[in-house]
Design an enzyme around this catalytic site. Structure first.
Site, PDB file in Angstrom:
ATOM      1  N   ASP A  35       0.827  -1.208   0.000  1.00 45.61           N
ATOM      2  CA  ASP A  35       0.000   0.000   0.000  1.00 45.61           C
ATOM      3  C   ASP A  35       0.864   1.262   0.000  1.00 45.61           C
ATOM      4  OD1 ASP A  35      -2.295   1.460   0.017  1.00 45.61           O
ATOM      5  OD2 ASP A  35      -2.763   1.118   2.125  1.00 45.61           O
ATOM      6  N   HIS A  52       2.990   3.372  -8.713  1.00 47.70           N
ATOM      7  CA  HIS A  52       2.758   1.964  -9.047  1.00 47.70           C
ATOM      8  C   HIS A  52       3.961   1.378  -9.792  1.00 47.70           C
ATOM      9  CE1 HIS A  52      -1.180   2.286  -7.481  1.00 47.70           C
ATOM     10  NE2 HIS A  52      -1.692   2.984  -8.473  1.00 47.70           N
ATOM     11  N   GLU A  82     -11.980  -4.623  -5.457  1.00 45.99           N
ATOM     12  CA  GLU A  82     -12.502  -3.259  -5.248  1.00 45.99           C
ATOM     13  C   GLU A  82     -11.722  -2.224  -6.075  1.00 45.99           C
ATOM     14  OE1 GLU A  82     -11.827  -5.355  -2.504  1.00 45.99           O
ATOM     15  OE2 GLU A  82     -13.955  -5.884  -2.567  1.00 45.99           O
ATOM     16  N   LEU A 146      10.989 -20.631  -4.742  1.00 50.28           N
ATOM     17  CA  LEU A 146      10.000 -19.694  -4.180  1.00 50.28           C
ATOM     18  C   LEU A 146       8.778 -19.557  -5.089  1.00 50.28           C
ATOM     19  CD1 LEU A 146       9.597 -17.139  -2.075  1.00 50.28           C
ATOM     20  CD2 LEU A 146      10.106 -15.856  -4.120  1.00 50.28           C
TER      21      LEU A 146
END
Ligand code: FPP
Length: 255
Positions: A35, A52, A82, A146
């Protein structure tokens, strides 16, 4: 001493931080709510999408950091169900990031045995985005290292409702008996199946919420929050979170 990986040079700063980590108590699954990209950009007078882009570059850095200490699964919340409510330009920008990220990084991810996965609904995601992700999944599906799992077009309530509906159908049709329904069975109806539940959740940018992320799976996870925005969250902070995780005693409701 664990075999710290080749991602970093032999005498990197990261190694000094890694030395403070107990190699016997590494969280298997770390989930991250990345975030604060927008705020990071705005603070610098940049458009939100620059945040971003910087956040995308950080995914690579933290993947390397996680892999270096032997984390098995790293789930990154890249786009929620959302997030479609955001301005069209921003959504389009986010949906194009995989087209840049995977071609640029796939060779190194493959060289380091990383497996790409996605948790979320494919429907609704633009075809070009899904193609970039699916290509990366296909190219890495025989890797054994991973798991870099992108939660994309993902929302926990919808996931649980879908699980409940499918499980109910299977009970009604007689495929499974009601008595057989337990936590493990319910988990197997979730999008994250067969991944283990996260041991540690990291959320950046000072928000103290779960935001519809892995709500069933996080039941016993350790939660770690930082004021830092995602683009400024570095390996050092990741290792601090791991050290804090190691200081906590997980009791799962026991004593
Ligand atoms: C939340 O910050 C972040 C997102 C909604 C997007 C996260 C995506 C990435 C970091 C890139 C993922 C990379 C790939 C390859 C898919 P925010 O914009 O809500 O921040 P704000 O709260 O400051 O506005």
């Amino acid at each position: 001493m664990m075999p710290f990986k080749k991602w970093f040079g032999s005498k990197s700063q990261n190694e000094e931080w890694i030395e403070r980590i107990d190699s016997e108590n590494i969280p298997s699954h770390v989930a991250v709510i990345m975030d604060g990209n927008g705020r990071w950009a705005q603070k610098r007078g940049l458009p939100r999408v620059a945040g971003h882009h910087s956040g995308m570059k950080n995914v690579k850095k933290i993947t390397m950091a996680a892999d270096a200490i032997g984390v098995k699964v790293l789930t990154m919340y890249a786009f929620s169900t959302e997030n479609w409510k955001r301005p069209r330009e921003e959504v389009e920008y986010l949906m194009k990031l995989p087209l840049e990220f995977f071609p640029k990084e796939i060779d190194e991810l493959i060289a380091n045995n990383v497996q790409i996965r996605m948790t979320g609904w494919h429907e609704g995601v633009p075809d070009y985005t899904m193609k970039a992700i699916q290509d990366a999944i296909d190219q890495t599906k025989h890797n054994t290292g991973l798991i870099l799992n992108f939660a994309l077009n993902y929302g926990s309530r919808r996931e649980m409702l879908q699980g409940v509906k499918r499980l109910t159908e299977d009970v009604v049709s007689g495929k499974i008996s009601l008595d057989a329904v337990d936590e493990a069975m319910f988990s197997s109806y979730l999008l994250t199946h067969p991944l283990p539940d996260p041991d540690l959740l990291i959320r950046t940018s000072g928000e103290l919420r779960i935001s519809n992320f892995l709500m069933w799976q996080l039941a016993y996870s350790e939660l770690w929050f930082t004021e830092l925005c995602w683009p400024e969250f570095t390996e050092k902070h990741f290792y601090e979170a791991i050290q804090e995780y190691q200081r906590r005693a997980r009791r799962y409701g026991g004593l």
